[in-house]
Design an enzyme around this catalytic site. Sequence first.
Site, short mmCIF file in Angstrom:
data_model
loop_
_atom_site.label_atom_id
_atom_site.label_comp_id
_atom_site.label_asym_id
_atom_site.label_seq_id
_atom_site.Cartn_x
_atom_site.Cartn_y
_atom_site.Cartn_z
N SER A 1 42.63 48.08 28.71
CA SER A 1 41.98 46.99 27.98
C SER A 1 41.85 47.30 26.37
CB SER A 1 40.47 47.03 28.44
OG SER A 1 39.62 48.32 28.35
N HIS B 1 40.45 48.30 35.22
CA HIS B 1 40.98 49.55 35.65
C HIS B 1 41.14 49.36 37.40
CE1 HIS B 1 39.44 51.21 31.67
NE2 HIS B 1 40.64 50.61 31.73
N GLU C 1 33.42 49.74 33.90
CA GLU C 1 32.70 51.01 34.06
C GLU C 1 31.34 51.18 34.24
OE1 GLU C 1 34.23 53.33 30.61
OE2 GLU C 1 36.11 52.27 30.66
N GLU D 1 40.69 55.32 36.41
CA GLU D 1 39.64 56.31 36.00
C GLU D 1 39.15 57.60 37.06
OE1 GLU D 1 37.49 55.12 32.72
OE2 GLU D 1 39.10 54.38 31.54
N ASP E 1 30.13 50.29 30.83
CA ASP E 1 31.27 49.56 29.58
C ASP E 1 31.60 48.05 30.25
OD1 ASP E 1 33.11 48.70 27.81
OD2 ASP E 1 34.38 50.42 28.32
N GLU F 1 28.41 49.55 26.66
CA GLU F 1 29.26 49.28 25.86
C GLU F 1 30.17 47.95 25.76
OE1 GLU F 1 32.17 52.64 26.43
OE2 GLU F 1 33.81 51.51 25.85
N ASP G 1 33.02 49.52 20.86
CA ASP G 1 34.47 50.11 21.37
C ASP G 1 35.64 49.22 20.73
OD1 ASP G 1 37.02 51.18 22.48
OD2 ASP G 1 36.72 50.55 24.43
N LYS H 1 38.32 56.80 19.86
CA LYS H 1 39.42 57.05 20.39
C LYS H 1 40.49 57.36 19.64
CE LYS H 1 38.83 53.70 24.32
NZ LYS H 1 38.51 52.20 24.68
N HIS I 1 38.40 59.34 26.13
CA HIS I 1 39.74 59.19 26.65
C HIS I 1 40.37 57.84 27.00
CE1 HIS I 1 38.47 58.09 31.25
NE2 HIS I 1 37.87 57.33 30.22
N LYS J 1 33.30 60.38 27.09
CA LYS J 1 33.67 59.59 28.03
C LYS J 1 34.99 59.89 28.66
CE LYS J 1 34.54 54.90 27.82
NZ LYS J 1 34.38 53.19 28.01
#
Length: 428
Positions: A45, A157, A166, A207, A244, A287, A314, A339, A367, A390
């Site tokens: 993403s 994901h 998430e 993940e 998230d 997030e 993010d 990140k 990550h 995270k």
Amino acid sequence: MKQDFRIASLYGMQILDSRGTPTLRACVTLEGGVEAWASVPSGASTGKFEACELRDGGEAYGGKGVLRAAGHIADPIAALLKGQDVRDQQEIDARMRAMDGTEQKSNLGANAMLAVSLACAHAAAAASGLALYRYLGGVHGVTLPVPMMNIFNGGEHAGNNVDIQEFMVMPVGAARFSEALRMGVEVYHALGRLLHARGLSTAVGDEGGYAPNVDNEEQALQLIVEAIEQAGLRPGQDVCIALDAATSDWLQQDRYVFPKKGSSMRAEELLQYFSYLADKYPIVSIEDPLAQDDFEGFAHATRQLGDAIQVVGDDLFVTNTDRLRCGIQAGSANAILIKPNQIGTLSETLEAVRVAVRHGYGTILSHRSGETEDTTIADIAVATNAGQIKTGAPARSERTCKYNRLLAIERMLGDAAIYPGRGILRGK
Ligand code: PGA
Ligand code: ZN
């Protein structure tokens, strides 16, 4: 000796990430004989303002090869940096940026530049006889991060019907990192047992979190609260929840369309919805509740939610100090996801953390969904006292290697180690 720290040679190679997609590793050898390497991750993403991840196109690996980027490390980056002292991180990164000459690092590729940047830091640490976190953070970097463990995967994901990307647990009630990790693992396993008992899938997403189909987001939250209780822990006290939403790709004209459900909401309705969820469940962090362009909307979200919970940018900030400064001006978000591969060099990554901290923003090392066995983010988190990390579920080696690295750092620090626990929480 000074020449021990000089770059003798440098090359890049194509390796695989955790999704079987090519990514890059850079390997550096110093004149004193020290060798070091670093590998870069890759997102699914991906924010549209991220630095350029250079891909080959063409037939091989569905166009996702990185042989061109690897080639850039051999030529021209190796010649540029030959003889360079690896302790001059700022200079290494500045010279690569000048050679690249673009805003998005699209000539050399941010993937090539970051791999080199991180490999140089590893080499400098090794040649100094120091662990990376100590080399980067000196005696000041002693804070083990609160882990945000993504135990339930959705969005891009996972192949399930869940739109929020998430659902993470944060063991804030622990006294130390290793205890936090144990709590998170026990909740993760309790959730697996719960899902199994209800006939729901226990297969995992990118993940490492479970990824069953559920009726709606609330059912996922209820299952997680139940898992916390079944692990003998108190929701909201020992273990809190973070989301998230990753909504950047949901926006169509002026409506947010849930990609899997197909229903849609206006921005205000979406914020109302998150506010409702945060009131009802022990959620302490959200997030990307809105899309990556919407500094104003984020400012509104922060006024509405920010006293009680952490609002994280993010895709909004993409670890870019200029974008972060815009957000600080507008009052958008109160925390930033960090990140390294969104920005492309270690120096700029560290700068983003510094600016965020100076303005009272929370900082979370992160990550990507496509990861490798590289553990650099664990060391950066401790070195910068970021406070949070995270890095996925406590499952799959590309995730657990970061947690295992933090266990090792905790051990090395001994009594000096600090675990911030509830100290990172906003109002809740
Ligand atoms: P990504 O997701 O690595 O697939 O971009 C992580 C995130 O959105 O935080
Ligand atoms: Zn995100």
